[in-house]
Motif scaffolding. Sequence first.
Motif, PDB file in Angstrom:
ATOM      1  N   GLU A 196      22.813  22.909  76.442  1.00 36.62           N
ATOM      2  CA  GLU A 196      23.019  24.516  76.281  1.00 36.62           C
ATOM      3  C   GLU A 196      21.577  25.071  76.223  1.00 36.62           C
ATOM      4  O   GLU A 196      20.932  24.664  75.631  1.00 36.62           O
ATOM      5  CB  GLU A 196      23.833  24.775  74.818  1.00 36.62           C
ATOM      6  CG  GLU A 196      23.754  26.265  74.790  1.00 36.62           C
ATOM      7  CD  GLU A 196      24.450  26.699  73.520  1.00 36.62           C
ATOM      8  OE1 GLU A 196      25.812  27.192  73.459  1.00 36.62           O
ATOM      9  OE2 GLU A 196      24.000  26.238  72.548  1.00 36.62           O
TER      10      GLU A 196
ATOM     11  N   ARG B  99      20.014  28.981  75.712  1.00 42.38           N
ATOM     12  CA  ARG B  99      20.252  30.582  75.481  1.00 42.38           C
ATOM     13  C   ARG B  99      19.115  31.403  75.629  1.00 42.38           C
ATOM     14  O   ARG B  99      18.094  30.748  75.428  1.00 42.38           O
ATOM     15  CB  ARG B  99      20.846  30.640  74.194  1.00 42.38           C
ATOM     16  CG  ARG B  99      22.077  29.813  73.660  1.00 42.38           C
ATOM     17  CD  ARG B  99      22.305  29.645  72.269  1.00 42.38           C
ATOM     18  NE  ARG B  99      21.370  29.317  71.406  1.00 42.38           N
ATOM     19  CZ  ARG B  99      21.714  29.324  70.136  1.00 42.38           C
ATOM     20  NH1 ARG B  99      22.711  29.984  69.412  1.00 42.38           N
ATOM     21  NH2 ARG B  99      20.619  28.948  69.333  1.00 42.38           N
TER      22      ARG B  99
ATOM     23  N   ILE C 250      24.089  32.827  77.866  1.00 48.42           N
ATOM     24  CA  ILE C 250      24.425  31.632  77.564  1.00 48.42           C
ATOM     25  C   ILE C 250      24.643  30.600  78.727  1.00 48.42           C
ATOM     26  O   ILE C 250      25.406  31.281  79.556  1.00 48.42           O
ATOM     27  CB  ILE C 250      25.483  31.367  76.381  1.00 48.42           C
ATOM     28  CG1 ILE C 250      25.243  32.190  75.280  1.00 48.42           C
ATOM     29  CG2 ILE C 250      25.718  29.957  76.353  1.00 48.42           C
ATOM     30  CD1 ILE C 250      26.164  32.084  74.112  1.00 48.42           C
TER      31      ILE C 250
ATOM     32  N   ARG D 128      25.844  26.691  79.527  1.00 56.79           N
ATOM     33  CA  ARG D 128      25.984  25.328  79.207  1.00 56.79           C
ATOM     34  C   ARG D 128      26.509  24.666  80.274  1.00 56.79           C
ATOM     35  O   ARG D 128      26.770  25.022  81.222  1.00 56.79           O
ATOM     36  CB  ARG D 128      27.490  25.397  78.288  1.00 56.79           C
ATOM     37  CG  ARG D 128      27.118  26.138  76.891  1.00 56.79           C
ATOM     38  CD  ARG D 128      28.366  26.229  76.145  1.00 56.79           C
ATOM     39  NE  ARG D 128      28.128  26.727  74.917  1.00 56.79           N
ATOM     40  CZ  ARG D 128      29.117  27.245  73.936  1.00 56.79           C
ATOM     41  NH1 ARG D 128      30.277  27.118  74.246  1.00 56.79           N
ATOM     42  NH2 ARG D 128      28.793  27.758  72.772  1.00 56.79           N
TER      43      ARG D 128
ATOM     44  N   GLN E 267      33.137  33.353  75.448  1.00 62.83           N
ATOM     45  CA  GLN E 267      32.224  32.349  75.689  1.00 62.83           C
ATOM     46  C   GLN E 267      32.164  31.395  74.534  1.00 62.83           C
ATOM     47  O   GLN E 267      32.230  30.209  74.645  1.00 62.83           O
ATOM     48  CB  GLN E 267      30.765  32.800  76.145  1.00 62.83           C
ATOM     49  CG  GLN E 267      30.764  33.427  77.446  1.00 62.83           C
ATOM     50  CD  GLN E 267      29.389  33.791  77.843  1.00 62.83           C
ATOM     51  OE1 GLN E 267      28.427  32.626  77.924  1.00 62.83           O
ATOM     52  NE2 GLN E 267      29.146  34.906  77.896  1.00 62.83           N
ATOM     53  N   LEU E 268      32.027  32.032  73.163  1.00 65.07           N
ATOM     54  CA  LEU E 268      31.743  31.139  72.111  1.00 65.07           C
ATOM     55  C   LEU E 268      33.149  30.771  71.324  1.00 65.07           C
ATOM     56  O   LEU E 268      33.084  29.766  70.410  1.00 65.07           O
ATOM     57  CB  LEU E 268      30.938  31.926  71.172  1.00 65.07           C
ATOM     58  CG  LEU E 268      29.613  32.159  71.745  1.00 65.07           C
ATOM     59  CD1 LEU E 268      28.693  32.913  70.545  1.00 65.07           C
ATOM     60  CD2 LEU E 268      28.689  31.123  72.300  1.00 65.07           C
TER      61      LEU E 268
END
Length: 498
Positions: free
Chosen positions: A13, A15, A29, A31, A409-410
């Motif tokens: 990941e 950020r 972000i 990934r 997203q999270l």
Amino acid sequence: MSEELLVNVTPRETRVAVVENGMLQELHIERGSQRGVVGNIYKGKVQRVMPGMQAAFVDIGLERAAFLHANDIFRAAPVDAVEGEDAAASVASPQMQVPIGELLRDGAEVVVQVVKDPIGSKGARLTTQISIPSRYLVLLPRSKVVGISARIEDEAERARLKALMAELTASGGEHGYIVRTNAEGQPAEALAEDIAYLRRVWELIERNAAGAKVGSRVYEDLSLPLRAVRDLIRRDVEKVKVDSRETCERLREFAARYMPALADKVEHYTGARPVFDMYGVEDEIQRALDKEVPLKSGGYLVIDQTEAMTTVDVNTGSFLGQRNLEETVYRTNLEAAQAVARQLRLRNLGGIIIIDFIDMHDAEHRRQVLRTLEKSLAKDHAKTTVYDFSPLGLVEMTRKRTVESLERQLCEPCHECGGRGMLKTPETVTYEIFREIVRAVRQFDAARLLVIASPKVVARITDEESNAVAELEEFIGKSIRFQADAQYLQEQFDVVLL
């Protein structure tokens, strides 16, 4: 204004945080397992043309077919000038509505670019109006357009850039260009380097597309750290702090090649504390997932993201003010307008947004709140449109959305409530169990019954509903046993016939 970019890199990941005056403003972000596809170019195949929607579904090798609207299909248009950085808008011709059936046919191969990631159940959004960004320019292949970003407001600078571009594109002017905001004040050499770079990229794309199979990617946009340096670093950015030595070196090389004046701003962060912890970014991310946003005055916002739109409710909370109610409301709304603009950037909320400010009777107060909101949104990289107060006192606005919001997203929908945000009470589940028992007994023959449910529901049944259970057993003529299972969610239960 002090602004810094923080780059946090882990094996799976990456950020990037934009911090202004010590406060987190944006978070990006990427990934490894879910890297976005916006900006990528694919060789696709038209699966189905839909005249009723003026659109087509195109297979580009992703999980779901992508969507291509007729307005996003390239065709020459007599455009003399372009404002803004939206390359797609620069070559569209809304006044020439050509039926989709005349532009595409089933089974046709087409080179397309992704302009919006797949979001929820929707496939990616495509365009054939290809645009390739660099540091200062956006290349528009096969277009004759040369435009200047509307964010460059100085007329003398606009004229200088337009004259420079006319001179630089005089030879080999087969493509169009958008001059980006970052080009303000740049010399001719910098723009010439970008033009040469973009031409090389386009030649490579054409070669790749010619020999590519359907569903294959022919161009991939830069990784998140490089995109951040390309798109977000400006003269007022003090530092770009990167916690990975390898990524830092790549960024320095990239900056030295395309923006040498800013290369020294990239530095390797070697602090003992993680860089996001050092700047309080991790705490801000957690707060950005909450529905409520406290204001310094004591008021607060309530943000609800739904499938159709996002709503923002403004409340005075504990703020009592010092003069009268109208002044208290006005001060709260002014603070809320700034907070809303920040939250939209931070949470990456897009689409239709409805803001319910506290009712104001003074027309000048409403104008000032609206002006504050528009001024605060001016820093936003995404395109926004704000409308005046509606008769109901609501402010309607739109914000361009290309990727999922931060929350989506999270996070994922709650497994217990299925994303509703509410659970059936133990009392409601109890009565559902009683009805299911009666239903099962009428359909099937059994000597006794076993009910398995969550501990909270079973505790209520055996305690508060014990009399009701006795009456039910007498009514059906069978015994009922209850068993608590911690693996069961509050709304789950099974009625087993024994």
